[in-house]
Each structure stands twice: as C-alpha cells, then as structure tokens.
Scaffold this active site. Structure first.
Site, PDB file in Angstrom:
ATOM      1  CD  GLN A 146      23.521  18.214  10.765  1.00  0.00           C
ATOM      2  OE1 GLN A 146      22.360  18.169  11.129  1.00  0.00           O
ATOM      3  NE2 GLN A 146      24.443  18.926  11.366  1.00  0.00           N
ATOM      4  CB  SER A 147      28.600  12.508   9.066  1.00  0.00           C
ATOM      5  OG  SER A 147      28.873  13.043   7.803  1.00  0.00           O
ATOM      6  CB  THR A 148      27.904  11.599  13.700  1.00  0.00           C
ATOM      7  OG1 THR A 148      28.113  12.953  14.081  1.00  0.00           O
ATOM      8  CG2 THR A 148      29.100  11.089  12.894  1.00  0.00           C
ATOM      9  CD  GLN A 150      28.743  15.792  11.518  1.00  0.00           C
ATOM     10  OE1 GLN A 150      27.888  15.515  10.689  1.00  0.00           O
ATOM     11  NE2 GLN A 150      30.023  15.886  11.215  1.00  0.00           N
TER      12      GLN A 150
END
Length: 169
Positions: A29-31, A34
């Site tokens: 997941q990117s961040t 998230q």
C-alpha cells in the site's frame, strides 16, 4: 459465498511447472495513511495466500513479500520488497506472482516492464482479480503493458492534481 478467481478456473494458464516453483504475493500500500484507513485492502492481499494454496501450492511454497507496506510504487529504488521479488524471479524461483491488481506492483514504467520481461524469460505468470497473464504470450503482454501504462498515467494525474501549483489556481 466466495467468488472464483481467474487462476482458480479450469483451463487456467497455471500448470505443473508453475506449481513446482514459488507463488509470490507482493503486498503493498502506498502510504502509511492507507495502512490505517484501508485495512481491508491489506487483509485481501494477505488472503491471497489461501487462494494460492487452494489452487495447488503447498503453504510453505507461498512467499509473502510485505516489506514495502507504506512505500510508494513510483520507484523501486527504496523498495527492498520489490527488489526481492525481482531477484526471486531472476533466479527462476517463481512460478506465479499474485496480487489484487497487477498495476499495484510498480508505478514506474521502467520497473513494470523489467518485471514483465523477467517473468517472460523465467516462465512465471502473473495473476490478479482480472485474469492470469503469461507475459510470453502476445495478448497477455499487451494487456500487462496497458495496465502499466494506465497505472503510470493515473500516478501522473494524481501528482499534478495534488501539486501546490494546481491548488493556487
């Protein structure tokens, strides 16, 4: 009721040579936000282990790579998990790369096409909720290329929309 995933259907592109190698689930997941706000996505990604076992992989032959949780896919430079995935494919250890959506693996065209090429050379297939892709087959390679292009275009649009210059207008 659990839906049937493309790799679980009769006539799948997965065969014995794939089953003799690892099934790799790359969880990302990117961040950090998230990770907190979208826990269902993470749960679904980890649940792919059970799907790989249901198709025929032994549980000890399913490798989960999750070191890149909370890291952007825009470059593989700081993603040790992606680098590990590429290395495992290069060493011919991987029969299947499994994910919720293949375009989540890399947001950089360079990284994406490197992954596709390595899978084609090693005979590994990729699978997501849309289908099973053999990058050595012309149509599958086109679809994977389109998924990567769309992912990169979406990334570029997101960066432009969120840039300070856009906010001032």
């Amino acid at each position: 009721m659990t839906s049937v995933m493309p790799w679980e259907r009769p006539g799948s592109k997965i065969d014995g040579r794939h089953l003799r190698r690892l099934a790799v689930i790359y969880v990302r997941q990117s961040t950090r936000r998230q990770l907190v706000d979208h826990q269902e996505s993470k749960r679904l990604q980890y649940a792919l282990v059970d799907r790989a076992v249901a198709v025929g992989w032994q549980a000890d032959r399913v490798l989960v790579i999750d070191e890149d949780l909370g890291k952007s896919g825009s470059s593989a430079v700081s993603r040790t998990g992606f680098q590990r995935l590429v290395t495992e494919i290069w060493l011919d250890h991987v029969g299947l790369v499994l994910g919720i959506e293949m375009s989540r693996l890399a947001r950089s065209g360079r990284d994406w096409y490197q992954l596709i090429e390595l899978c084609a050379l090693s005979g590994a297939v990729l699978a997501d909720t849309d289908g099973v892709y053999d990058p050595d087959e012309y149509n599958d390679r086109l679809l994977l290329g389109l998924k990567g292009t769309m992912s990169g275009a979406t990334r570029g649009r997101t960066l432009r929309v969120n840039s300070p210059m856009e906010v001032r207008r």
